[in-house]
Design a protein around this motif. Structure first.
Motif, mmCIF file in Angstrom:
data_model
loop_
_atom_site.group_PDB
_atom_site.id
_atom_site.type_symbol
_atom_site.label_atom_id
_atom_site.label_comp_id
_atom_site.label_asym_id
_atom_site.label_seq_id
_atom_site.Cartn_x
_atom_site.Cartn_y
_atom_site.Cartn_z
ATOM 1 N N MET A 111 26.497 66.212 56.773
ATOM 2 C CA MET A 111 25.598 65.468 55.719
ATOM 3 C C MET A 111 26.533 65.567 54.417
ATOM 4 S SD MET A 111 23.478 62.987 55.253
ATOM 5 C CE MET A 111 22.284 63.052 56.363
ATOM 6 N N THR A 112 27.198 66.858 54.127
ATOM 7 C CA THR A 112 27.940 67.077 53.077
ATOM 8 C C THR A 112 29.317 66.276 52.993
ATOM 9 O OG1 THR A 112 27.133 69.384 52.844
ATOM 10 C CG2 THR A 112 29.337 68.830 51.764
ATOM 11 N N MET A 113 29.748 66.055 54.540
ATOM 12 C CA MET A 113 30.889 65.402 54.606
ATOM 13 C C MET A 113 30.545 63.820 54.325
ATOM 14 S SD MET A 113 33.647 67.085 54.953
ATOM 15 C CE MET A 113 34.735 65.838 54.917
ATOM 16 N N ALA A 114 29.284 63.183 54.966
ATOM 17 C CA ALA A 114 29.094 61.904 55.004
ATOM 18 C C ALA A 114 28.864 61.626 53.154
ATOM 19 C CB ALA A 114 27.709 61.765 55.632
ATOM 20 N N LEU A 115 28.365 62.511 52.528
ATOM 21 C CA LEU A 115 28.407 62.474 51.046
ATOM 22 C C LEU A 115 29.757 62.299 50.455
ATOM 23 C CD1 LEU A 115 25.159 64.476 49.890
ATOM 24 C CD2 LEU A 115 25.487 61.900 49.851
ATOM 25 N N ILE A 116 30.447 63.148 50.773
ATOM 26 C CA ILE A 116 31.842 62.959 50.282
ATOM 27 C C ILE A 116 32.455 61.549 50.527
ATOM 28 C CG2 ILE A 116 34.333 64.032 50.309
ATOM 29 C CD1 ILE A 116 32.924 66.878 50.817
ATOM 30 N N LEU A 117 32.458 61.373 51.649
ATOM 31 C CA LEU A 117 33.022 60.017 52.183
ATOM 32 C C LEU A 117 32.264 58.896 51.451
ATOM 33 C CD1 LEU A 117 33.628 60.690 55.919
ATOM 34 C CD2 LEU A 117 35.451 60.449 54.188
ATOM 35 N N GLY A 118 30.956 59.127 51.203
ATOM 36 C CA GLY A 118 29.996 58.066 50.774
ATOM 37 C C GLY A 118 30.778 57.680 49.378
ATOM 38 N N VAL A 119 30.877 58.781 48.660
ATOM 39 C CA VAL A 119 31.067 58.649 47.070
ATOM 40 C C VAL A 119 32.575 58.166 47.157
ATOM 41 C CG1 VAL A 119 31.530 59.652 45.055
ATOM 42 C CG2 VAL A 119 29.353 60.437 46.534
ATOM 43 N N THR A 120 33.636 58.858 47.759
ATOM 44 C CA THR A 120 35.035 58.328 47.668
ATOM 45 C C THR A 120 35.323 57.070 47.929
ATOM 46 O OG1 THR A 120 35.776 59.738 49.687
ATOM 47 C CG2 THR A 120 35.588 61.058 47.521
ATOM 48 N N ARG A 121 34.702 56.625 49.093
ATOM 49 C CA ARG A 121 34.965 55.422 49.805
ATOM 50 C C ARG A 121 34.332 54.192 49.290
ATOM 51 N NH1 ARG A 121 38.648 55.192 53.869
ATOM 52 N NH2 ARG A 121 38.628 52.964 53.197
ATOM 53 N N ARG A 122 33.164 54.497 48.440
ATOM 54 C CA ARG A 122 32.342 53.722 47.872
ATOM 55 C C ARG A 122 31.406 52.842 49.060
ATOM 56 N NH1 ARG A 122 35.818 50.480 43.426
ATOM 57 N NH2 ARG A 122 34.181 49.146 43.456
ATOM 58 N N ILE A 123 30.937 53.746 50.106
ATOM 59 C CA ILE A 123 30.318 52.987 51.023
ATOM 60 C C ILE A 123 28.943 52.452 50.757
ATOM 61 C CG2 ILE A 123 29.223 53.692 53.373
ATOM 62 C CD1 ILE A 123 31.299 55.553 53.806
ATOM 63 N N PRO A 124 28.129 53.094 49.814
ATOM 64 C CA PRO A 124 26.859 52.274 49.414
ATOM 65 C C PRO A 124 27.102 50.982 48.726
ATOM 66 C CG PRO A 124 26.781 54.714 48.961
ATOM 67 C CD PRO A 124 28.040 54.460 49.141
ATOM 68 N N GLU A 125 27.991 50.842 47.966
ATOM 69 C CA GLU A 125 28.333 49.574 47.276
ATOM 70 C C GLU A 125 28.772 48.446 48.273
ATOM 71 O OE1 GLU A 125 30.984 49.882 43.581
ATOM 72 O OE2 GLU A 125 31.075 51.887 44.057
ATOM 73 N N GLY A 126 29.595 48.773 49.619
ATOM 74 C CA GLY A 126 29.865 47.919 50.598
ATOM 75 C C GLY A 126 28.590 47.403 51.180
ATOM 76 N N LEU A 127 27.719 48.578 51.658
ATOM 77 C CA LEU A 127 26.438 48.136 52.356
ATOM 78 C C LEU A 127 25.615 47.244 51.546
ATOM 79 C CD1 LEU A 127 25.342 51.872 53.545
ATOM 80 C CD2 LEU A 127 25.821 49.908 54.727
ATOM 81 N N ALA A 128 25.462 47.497 50.023
ATOM 82 C CA ALA A 128 24.473 46.610 49.152
ATOM 83 C C ALA A 128 25.037 45.260 49.310
ATOM 84 C CB ALA A 128 24.567 47.324 47.735
ATOM 85 N N VAL A 129 26.267 44.909 49.149
ATOM 86 C CA VAL A 129 26.925 43.800 49.096
ATOM 87 C C VAL A 129 26.715 43.110 50.435
ATOM 88 C CG1 VAL A 129 29.013 42.256 49.286
ATOM 89 C CG2 VAL A 129 28.762 44.135 47.395
ATOM 90 N N MET A 130 26.711 43.585 51.409
ATOM 91 C CA MET A 130 26.560 43.212 53.016
ATOM 92 C C MET A 130 25.012 42.693 52.820
ATOM 93 S SD MET A 130 29.443 42.722 54.019
ATOM 94 C CE MET A 130 29.146 42.158 55.802
ATOM 95 N N GLN A 131 24.373 43.692 52.547
ATOM 96 C CA GLN A 131 22.729 43.479 52.741
ATOM 97 C C GLN A 131 22.353 42.562 51.684
ATOM 98 O OE1 GLN A 131 21.235 47.302 51.831
ATOM 99 N NE2 GLN A 131 21.448 48.231 53.763
ATOM 100 N N LYS A 132 22.893 42.108 50.784
ATOM 101 C CA LYS A 132 22.535 41.001 49.948
ATOM 102 C C LYS A 132 23.406 39.441 50.334
ATOM 103 C CE LYS A 132 21.901 43.822 45.962
ATOM 104 N NZ LYS A 132 22.495 44.260 44.457
ATOM 105 N N GLY A 133 23.939 39.791 51.619
ATOM 106 C CA GLY A 133 24.786 38.491 51.567
ATOM 107 C C GLY A 133 25.617 37.982 50.626
ATOM 108 N N GLU A 134 26.342 38.883 50.044
ATOM 109 C CA GLU A 134 26.945 38.235 48.926
ATOM 110 C C GLU A 134 28.532 38.678 49.229
ATOM 111 O OE1 GLU A 134 25.966 40.786 45.606
ATOM 112 O OE2 GLU A 134 23.869 39.240 45.474
ATOM 113 N N TRP A 135 28.997 39.195 50.207
ATOM 114 C CA TRP A 135 30.518 39.321 50.706
ATOM 115 C C TRP A 135 31.291 37.975 51.024
ATOM 116 C CZ3 TRP A 135 32.998 39.998 56.035
ATOM 117 C CH2 TRP A 135 34.301 40.589 55.559
ATOM 118 N N ALA A 136 32.259 37.687 50.148
ATOM 119 C CA ALA A 136 33.036 36.418 50.053
ATOM 120 C C ALA A 136 34.313 36.584 50.765
ATOM 121 C CB ALA A 136 33.223 36.155 48.730
ATOM 122 N N GLY A 137 34.541 37.995 51.454
ATOM 123 C CA GLY A 137 35.825 38.017 52.343
ATOM 124 C C GLY A 137 36.607 38.995 51.904
ATOM 125 N N TRP A 138 37.698 39.453 52.699
ATOM 126 C CA TRP A 138 38.458 40.592 52.201
ATOM 127 C C TRP A 138 39.441 40.223 51.153
ATOM 128 C CZ3 TRP A 138 43.844 41.206 52.020
ATOM 129 C CH2 TRP A 138 44.248 42.408 51.821
#
Length: 328
Positions: A111-138
């Motif tokens: 879980m420590t590594m998951a948090l390190i990756l989550g913060v440094t790679r901005r994973i929650p921000e990507g999840l939030a955009v996908m869950q809201k259906g707001e992704w406009a593409g790469w």
């Protein structure tokens, strides 16, 4: 005549297999729901039981221990951390304390590594955009995080979990640094390719990622205080899967708001479930609900250790995972 069975009180719901085995071996009282016991319920349990099986949500302090009945002889904690138990007061009353060390080492390190990756790679921000259906593409500049390979990881507390984090981080190409009460043996340092810092201040000032993996004791309370947080580089992040009290949470919020720390990943909080509201609003902060040890395998193994500690005590021997004040 058959030996009278120990009276055991369990303060929270445990995995079904663990509760079943406890019921087979002892005269056990289980919880019908998973709500933490009230103070009055804990005192009543301590008065009637031979063995109390608490969790980290139960405060077993000197006041409660002094009200315990003469029957109480063992506090078999379900979990490794015992900062919620006054071990010294228990010892004075002739009550043994045991815990479940080593069981959640790999789970918490994962879980420590998951948090390190989550913060440094901005994973929650990507999840939030996908869950809201707001992704406009790469897009070439969208959601740019940082590469963990080559970054300096400073581990605060190099016990079982800290070393497990180091092994995982090395596989990701990170450079391992650490601060600990005692320096590791040379062969362990060599295996982990770890650099020891006697001065926590000097280490913190040079790290790209700081991982808190030390227990909460009087000497580690607010170890990462406002002054030390100010030493961190502006592009550094901090993660904590240990105990929330080690970080001054209000000071952390101030540094994050000012942009003087790049991000944080937290699985534990200074005031338990009362998370600072400001942390919930920051896109560069990853918050988890104390999930570090939350695997089926880990929780079953914790239960097995509790049972072994109680059974060994019942057989007239010292519990294998007995905790004494000198260990704290």
């Amino acid at each position: 005549m058959p030996k009278e069975r120990l009276s055991v009180v369990v303060t929270r719901r445990l995995p079904e297999a663990v509760e079943t085995r406890l019921s087979e071996l002892f005269d056990v009282r289980l919880r019908d729901d998973d709500a933490p016991m009230t103070r009055a319920e804990l005192i009543a349990a301590a008065k009637e039981a031979d063995v109390l099986v608490p969790t980290l949500t139960d405060t077993i302090d000197a006041g409660l221990i002094t009200q315990a009945g003469e029957r109480l002889k063992l506090i078999a904690n379900y979990g490794a951390g015992i900062d919620h138990i006054d071990v010294a007061s228990a010892r004075q009353r002739g009550v043994l304390v045991s815990n479940t060390p080593g069981v959640v080492t790999d789970d918490t390190a994962d879980m420590t590594m998951a948090l390190i990756l989550g913060v440094t790679r901005r994973i929650p921000e990507g999840l939030a955009v996908m869950q809201k259906g707001e992704w406009a593409g790469w897009a070439p500049t969208a959601y740019l995080g940082g590469r963990v390979s080559g970054r300096r990881l400073g581990i605060l507390g190099m016990g079982r979990i800290g070393q497990a984090v180091a092994r995982r981080a090395r596989a990701f190409g990170m450079q391992i640094h650490y601060h600990n009460r005692r320096r590791l043996r040379p062969e362990i340092e060599e295996e982990l390719e770890a650099t020891y810092w006697e001065s926590l201040d000097q280490m913190v000032a040079r790290m790209d990622v700081v991982s808190v993996n030390c227990p909460h004791t009087p000497s580690t309370f607010h170890l990462m205080n406002a002054r030390r947080l100010k030493l961190m580089k502006e592009n550094a992040v901090i993660v904590n899967t240990s105990r929330g009290e080690v970080i001054d949470e209000n000071a952390l919020v101030r540094r994050l708001r000012a942009g003087e720390i790049a991000g944080a990943g937290l699985d534990v909080y200074e005031n338990g479930t009362e998370v600072n509201p400001a942390l919930r609003q920051m896109p560069n902060v990853v918050l988890l609900p104390h999930m570090g040890s939350a695997t089926v395998e880990g929780r079953l193994e914790m239960g097995e250790k509790v049972i072994i500690n109680i059974k060994t005590f019942d057989d007239g021997h010292r519990p294998p995972d007995q905790v004494v004040p000198a260990m704290l």
